[in-house]
Scaffold this motif. Structure first.
Motif, PDB file in Angstrom:
ATOM      1  N   LYS A 151     -41.267  16.712   4.059  1.00  0.00           N
ATOM      2  CA  LYS A 151     -40.223  17.557   4.622  1.00  0.00           C
ATOM      3  C   LYS A 151     -38.926  16.768   4.593  1.00  0.00           C
ATOM      4  O   LYS A 151     -38.897  15.594   4.946  1.00  0.00           O
ATOM      5  CB  LYS A 151     -40.587  17.926   6.065  1.00  0.00           C
ATOM      6  CG  LYS A 151     -39.628  18.851   6.735  1.00  0.00           C
ATOM      7  CD  LYS A 151     -40.149  19.203   8.137  1.00  0.00           C
ATOM      8  CE  LYS A 151     -39.247  20.162   8.839  1.00  0.00           C
ATOM      9  NZ  LYS A 151     -39.739  20.494  10.183  1.00  0.00           N
TER      10      LYS A 151
ATOM     11  N   GLU B  99     -39.509  21.435   1.820  1.00  0.00           N
ATOM     12  CA  GLU B  99     -40.840  21.206   2.383  1.00  0.00           C
ATOM     13  C   GLU B  99     -41.867  21.483   1.305  1.00  0.00           C
ATOM     14  O   GLU B  99     -41.708  22.418   0.531  1.00  0.00           O
ATOM     15  CB  GLU B  99     -41.123  22.155   3.551  1.00  0.00           C
ATOM     16  CG  GLU B  99     -40.501  21.766   4.854  1.00  0.00           C
ATOM     17  CD  GLU B  99     -41.004  22.639   6.005  1.00  0.00           C
ATOM     18  OE1 GLU B  99     -42.232  22.775   6.158  1.00  0.00           O
ATOM     19  OE2 GLU B  99     -40.151  23.157   6.728  1.00  0.00           O
TER      20      GLU B  99
ATOM     21  N   PHE C 265     -45.974  13.520   6.365  1.00  0.00           N
ATOM     22  CA  PHE C 265     -47.064  13.642   7.319  1.00  0.00           C
ATOM     23  C   PHE C 265     -48.372  13.723   6.568  1.00  0.00           C
ATOM     24  O   PHE C 265     -48.454  14.336   5.506  1.00  0.00           O
ATOM     25  CB  PHE C 265     -46.910  14.910   8.170  1.00  0.00           C
ATOM     26  CG  PHE C 265     -45.577  15.039   8.829  1.00  0.00           C
ATOM     27  CD1 PHE C 265     -45.314  14.426  10.036  1.00  0.00           C
ATOM     28  CD2 PHE C 265     -44.567  15.799   8.236  1.00  0.00           C
ATOM     29  CE1 PHE C 265     -44.088  14.540  10.640  1.00  0.00           C
ATOM     30  CE2 PHE C 265     -43.328  15.926   8.841  1.00  0.00           C
ATOM     31  CZ  PHE C 265     -43.089  15.302  10.057  1.00  0.00           C
ATOM     32  N   LYS C 266     -49.411  13.164   7.133  1.00  0.00           N
ATOM     33  CA  LYS C 266     -50.757  13.336   6.578  1.00  0.00           C
ATOM     34  C   LYS C 266     -51.348  14.577   7.219  1.00  0.00           C
ATOM     35  O   LYS C 266     -51.310  14.740   8.421  1.00  0.00           O
ATOM     36  CB  LYS C 266     -51.610  12.103   6.885  1.00  0.00           C
ATOM     37  CG  LYS C 266     -52.964  12.165   6.222  1.00  0.00           C
ATOM     38  CD  LYS C 266     -53.446  10.755   5.952  1.00  0.00           C
ATOM     39  CE  LYS C 266     -54.826  10.750   5.352  1.00  0.00           C
ATOM     40  NZ  LYS C 266     -54.857  10.982   3.930  1.00  0.00           N
ATOM     41  N   ILE C 267     -51.856  15.488   6.396  1.00  0.00           N
ATOM     42  CA  ILE C 267     -52.416  16.732   6.934  1.00  0.00           C
ATOM     43  C   ILE C 267     -53.926  16.752   6.806  1.00  0.00           C
ATOM     44  O   ILE C 267     -54.532  15.925   6.192  1.00  0.00           O
ATOM     45  CB  ILE C 267     -51.797  17.981   6.266  1.00  0.00           C
ATOM     46  CG1 ILE C 267     -51.844  17.881   4.744  1.00  0.00           C
ATOM     47  CG2 ILE C 267     -50.393  18.152   6.720  1.00  0.00           C
ATOM     48  CD1 ILE C 267     -51.365  19.118   4.027  1.00  0.00           C
TER      49      ILE C 267
ATOM     50  N   GLU D 257     -46.382  20.786   0.402  1.00  0.00           N
ATOM     51  CA  GLU D 257     -47.672  20.146   0.634  1.00  0.00           C
ATOM     52  C   GLU D 257     -48.161  19.659  -0.708  1.00  0.00           C
ATOM     53  O   GLU D 257     -48.302  20.430  -1.656  1.00  0.00           O
ATOM     54  CB  GLU D 257     -48.660  21.118   1.267  1.00  0.00           C
ATOM     55  CG  GLU D 257     -48.354  21.403   2.713  1.00  0.00           C
ATOM     56  CD  GLU D 257     -49.431  22.225   3.408  1.00  0.00           C
ATOM     57  OE1 GLU D 257     -50.572  22.280   2.892  1.00  0.00           O
ATOM     58  OE2 GLU D 257     -49.114  22.804   4.462  1.00  0.00           O
TER      59      GLU D 257
ATOM     60  N   SER E 289     -52.951  15.698   0.208  1.00  0.00           N
ATOM     61  CA  SER E 289     -53.223  15.711   1.648  1.00  0.00           C
ATOM     62  C   SER E 289     -51.994  15.296   2.459  1.00  0.00           C
ATOM     63  O   SER E 289     -52.108  14.833   3.591  1.00  0.00           O
ATOM     64  CB  SER E 289     -54.411  14.807   1.979  1.00  0.00           C
ATOM     65  OG  SER E 289     -54.150  13.488   1.551  1.00  0.00           O
ATOM     66  N   TYR E 290     -50.811  15.476   1.871  1.00  0.00           N
ATOM     67  CA  TYR E 290     -49.572  15.101   2.547  1.00  0.00           C
ATOM     68  C   TYR E 290     -48.598  16.268   2.576  1.00  0.00           C
ATOM     69  O   TYR E 290     -48.578  17.109   1.686  1.00  0.00           O
ATOM     70  CB  TYR E 290     -48.905  13.901   1.854  1.00  0.00           C
ATOM     71  CG  TYR E 290     -49.744  12.658   1.971  1.00  0.00           C
ATOM     72  CD1 TYR E 290     -49.630  11.828   3.078  1.00  0.00           C
ATOM     73  CD2 TYR E 290     -50.676  12.331   0.992  1.00  0.00           C
ATOM     74  CE1 TYR E 290     -50.418  10.699   3.200  1.00  0.00           C
ATOM     75  CE2 TYR E 290     -51.473  11.209   1.114  1.00  0.00           C
ATOM     76  CZ  TYR E 290     -51.340  10.395   2.224  1.00  0.00           C
ATOM     77  OH  TYR E 290     -52.126   9.293   2.353  1.00  0.00           O
ATOM     78  N   LYS E 291     -47.816  16.284   3.618  1.00  0.00           N
ATOM     79  CA  LYS E 291     -46.743  17.269   3.729  1.00  0.00           C
ATOM     80  C   LYS E 291     -45.440  16.474   3.733  1.00  0.00           C
ATOM     81  O   LYS E 291     -45.288  15.513   4.483  1.00  0.00           O
ATOM     82  CB  LYS E 291     -46.871  18.065   5.027  1.00  0.00           C
ATOM     83  CG  LYS E 291     -45.777  19.095   5.202  1.00  0.00           C
ATOM     84  CD  LYS E 291     -45.983  19.909   6.463  1.00  0.00           C
ATOM     85  CE  LYS E 291     -44.895  20.961   6.583  1.00  0.00           C
ATOM     86  NZ  LYS E 291     -45.098  21.799   7.763  1.00  0.00           N
TER      87      LYS E 291
END
Length: 115
Positions: free
Chosen positions: A49, A40, A113-115, A42, A45-47
């Motif tokens: 996993k 995982e 994912f976009k965070i 970050e 602006s993306y995570k």
């Protein structure tokens, strides 16, 4: 109808290109995470996993021997995970009957994912 066929063909060609690029990106991102020793992270602006899933890889010969009913074998024709799962759910075959016909392989699945 000619226009619909042309558009369908164009979209299928685009789909192939997109799937190829996704595959290449997935490989690069997965390798990056492996090199960094993380599952995982970050990044900007993306995570990202990486989760691991177990998948069954069937041995065609062993499966054929476990399913002596030729009608069942014709339904499968090749070891197809979806069809085998369907037969298991319908209780046409049992997990016990095919337990020695596959190996479980753990594969990484990339999630972004976009965070």
């Amino acid at each position: 109808m000619d226009i619909k066929l042309e558009r369908y063909y164009q979209l299928k060609q685009l789909q192939k290109k997109i799937e190829q690029e996704l595959s290449e990106l997935r490989t690069e991102i997965t390798k990056y995470c492996e090199q960094e020793g993380v599952s995982e992270a970050e990044i900007g602006s993306y995570k990202v996993k990486i989760v691991f899933q177990d998948r069954k890889e069937f041995d065609e010969q062993k499966l054929y021997e476990a399913l002596p009913d030729l009608e069942l074998w014709r339904m499968l024709s090749k070891p197809d995970h979806g069809k085998i799962s369907g037969l298991l759910k319908l209780n046409v075959i049992t997990e016990e009957k095919i337990k020695d016909t596959f190996m479980v392989k753990t594969v990484p699945v990339l999630q972004v994912f976009k965070i």
